[in-house]
Design a protein around this motif. Structure first.
Motif, PDB file in Angstrom:
ATOM      1  N   UNK A   1       5.910  -8.552   3.467  1.00 33.80           N
ATOM      2  CA  UNK A   1       6.226  -7.949   2.164  1.00 33.80           C
ATOM      3  C   UNK A   1       6.583  -9.033   1.151  1.00 33.80           C
ATOM      4  N   UNK A   2       7.334 -10.030   1.582  1.00 32.69           N
ATOM      5  CA  UNK A   2       7.656 -11.146   0.697  1.00 32.69           C
ATOM      6  C   UNK A   2       6.383 -11.841   0.232  1.00 32.69           C
ATOM      7  N   UNK A   3       5.398 -11.926   1.134  1.00 35.85           N
ATOM      8  CA  UNK A   3       4.103 -12.493   0.758  1.00 35.85           C
ATOM      9  C   UNK A   3       3.428 -11.696  -0.345  1.00 35.85           C
ATOM     10  N   UNK A   4       3.637 -10.361  -0.358  1.00 40.00           N
ATOM     11  CA  UNK A   4       3.071  -9.545  -1.443  1.00 40.00           C
ATOM     12  C   UNK A   4       3.679  -9.945  -2.785  1.00 40.00           C
ATOM     13  N   UNK A   5       4.986 -10.182  -2.817  1.00 43.37           N
ATOM     14  CA  UNK A   5       5.622 -10.585  -4.070  1.00 43.37           C
ATOM     15  C   UNK A   5       5.083 -11.942  -4.533  1.00 43.37           C
TER      16      UNK A   5
ATOM     17  N   UNK B   1      -3.852  -1.950  -2.580  1.00 48.27           N
ATOM     18  CA  UNK B   1      -4.567  -1.801  -1.317  1.00 48.27           C
ATOM     19  C   UNK B   1      -5.381  -3.029  -0.961  1.00 48.27           C
ATOM     20  N   UNK B   2      -5.946  -3.683  -1.977  1.00 44.53           N
ATOM     21  CA  UNK B   2      -6.763  -4.861  -1.730  1.00 44.53           C
ATOM     22  C   UNK B   2      -5.923  -6.090  -1.408  1.00 44.53           C
TER      23      UNK B   2
ATOM     24  N   UNK C   1       3.817   4.993  -0.747  1.00 42.22           N
ATOM     25  CA  UNK C   1       4.416   4.298   0.381  1.00 42.22           C
ATOM     26  C   UNK C   1       4.986   2.951  -0.007  1.00 42.22           C
ATOM     27  N   UNK C   2       4.713   1.955   0.818  1.00 38.01           N
ATOM     28  CA  UNK C   2       5.299   0.634   0.635  1.00 38.01           C
ATOM     29  C   UNK C   2       4.851  -0.041  -0.653  1.00 38.01           C
ATOM     30  N   UNK C   3       3.788   0.465  -1.274  1.00 39.75           N
ATOM     31  CA  UNK C   3       3.285  -0.154  -2.492  1.00 39.75           C
ATOM     32  C   UNK C   3       3.845   0.424  -3.774  1.00 39.75           C
ATOM     33  N   UNK C   4       4.794   1.349  -3.673  1.00 42.34           N
ATOM     34  CA  UNK C   4       5.289   2.062  -4.857  1.00 42.34           C
ATOM     35  C   UNK C   4       5.762   1.129  -5.965  1.00 42.34           C
TER      36      UNK C   4
END
Length: 434
Positions: A82-86, A114-115, A265-268
């Motif tokens: 998740x930190x990688x998403x930020x 999603x991508x 979900x987790x992407x909110x």
């Protein structure tokens, strides 16, 4: 990240204001007594979670301390992803305005998330983030990250305040406020079996309870510290940031006709705020600052989680710091790799840690403090405060009976939810993919 990333989608899944009401009650009535329980054990023993419970309770309680280590182990594995998403959303800001970046994904921030949330890029950023975390813990470097966080975390709060004010001005945002702030008590009565374990899990996740972090931090405190005052400050600021995040996310979602909270979900948070940064003046700069700041804050939290695991191996096994950090960090990293392939594994790990491990750890600690060694707990709590008289006994009896009952019920419901997930969505995923 428990407040900025996790709180919005858990609140959405729980029905908005209904979840918020139960969550705030849980924080006040269970979270505060529970954080004091971890504080007294940590400060009295001045050891890592396993050593602390071994010294405080002895015997089988040593193994309960091991559960705290396992919990932090599991959480950090997907926390890193998740930190990688930020980090990725920070990098997206360098590539152009967030409006342009959304346009590159069919103009839909949900498609964009999603991508970006799985695949090779997510794997690489998970690798980078865990390498940074392991490197800092292995070298024992604290001052640089501490100084940076002291500046950047207040920046998060200022950004959230600014975004909350901006969200208030958006046409259509009123529905988001109604969803978030107007609880339907009939829905609470009807759905309490789903709301209670969700609120318990989020409360313990965001307060770092049940994973050994607060025991470890309290082990560094002097006896002149007022533990009740410290606990109040932590809970007050933590809950305030969560509440403020909701005042940003839900009005923005309604203003953008995204009226199905929890579906994302987790992407909110990524979907809502990327849309916001695409529309607000100076959004590219604000987005860069926001996502970079959360990435740094996530790094500081990841360091604390890995430090708990590392300190256990150093203290109990006599292994050198760098070997402990690299070894434990490597295993944690491997556990998180499947999350970069499919988000079903995020649900698998998060629900297990959130609904079972955290609550079970808190339950065991309340039994230890409330029933096994209550006098030692009261004596430790009085250091830095003074005689508590009847308040100390009131705290112990709150832990002994009502809080214990709530935690037992929450754990049971959490186990039921997890079994339903394993036999439902996860089993379906296995059938479809294997």
């Amino acid at each position: 990240m428990g407040n900025i990333w996790r709180f919005p989608f858990v609140t959405g899944e729980g029905g908005g204001a209904a979840f918020l009401f139960v969550y705030l009650l849980f924080i006040a009535l269970v979270g505060f007594p529970a954080i004091l329980a971890e504080f007294v054990v940590g400060r009295k023993t001045k050891r890592n979670p396993v050593g602390a419970l071994k010294e405080y309770g002895g015997g089988i309680w040593t193994y309960v301390g091991g559960i705290f280590i396992v919990t932090g182990f599991v959480i950090l594995s997907y926390y890193s992803v998740v930190a990688g998403w930020f980090i990725r959303y920070t990098l997206e800001g360098f590539r152009g305005s967030y409006a342009a970046r959304i346009a590159a994904y069919e103009g839909d921030p949900e498609i964009m998330f999603g991508a970006l949330s799985t695949g090779l890029d997510a794997f690489v950023l998970h690798t980078v983030f865990m390498a940074l975390t392991v490197g800092i813990v292995a070298l024992g470097i604290r001052q640089g990250i501490e100084l940076a966080v002291k500046v950047m975390v207040p920046a998060i709060i200022l950004l959230l305040l600014g975004l909350a004010v901006w969200a208030f001005t958006l046409p259509g945002s009123g529905g988001g406020y109604a969803y978030y702030l107007s609880p339907d008590f009939g829905a609470i009565t009807e759905n309490w079996a789903e709301l209670l374990p969700a609120a318990a899990g989020q409360a313990f996740f965001t307060l770092s309870l049940g994973m050994g972090v607060m025991i470890t931090y309290a082990s560094y405190l002097g006896e002149d510290r007022n533990l009740a005052s410290d606990g109040t400050a932590i809970i007050g600021f933590d809950t305030g940031i969560a509440f403020l995040t909701g005042l940003v996310v839900f009005p923005i979602m309604w203003a953008g006709d995204m009226t199905d909270p929890g579906e994302g979900g987790a992407g909110e948070i990524f979907v809502a705020l990327t849309q916001a940064f695409a529309e607000v003046t100076g959004g590219q700069f604000l987005g860069l600052l926001f996502f970079a700041t959360v990435s740094l804050a996530a790094l500081s939290s990841a360091i604390s989680l890995l430090e708990v695991v590392t300190s256990y191996v150093i203290d109990e096994k006599g292994i050198e710091r760098w070997q402990a950090a690299v070894g434990m960090g490597g295993v944690i990293y491997l556990l998180g790799v499947p999350v970069t392939y499919d988000l079903i594994f995020l649900d698998l790990l998060d629900l297990f840690a959130d609904a079972i491990l955290l609550v079970f750890g808190a339950l065991m600690l309340t039994i230890l403090v409330g029933w096994i060694a209550p006098k030692a707990a009261i004596d430790e709590l009085e250091k830095g405060i003074g005689p508590l008289d009847g308040l100390g006994q009131a705290w112990i009896w709150a832990i002994r009976v009502p809080i214990l009952i709530v935690l037992v019920i929450s754990l049971y419901l959490g186990v039921v939810d997890y079994v339903e997930f394993l036999t439902g969505p996860f089993a379906e995923w296995i059938d479809a993919n294997l």
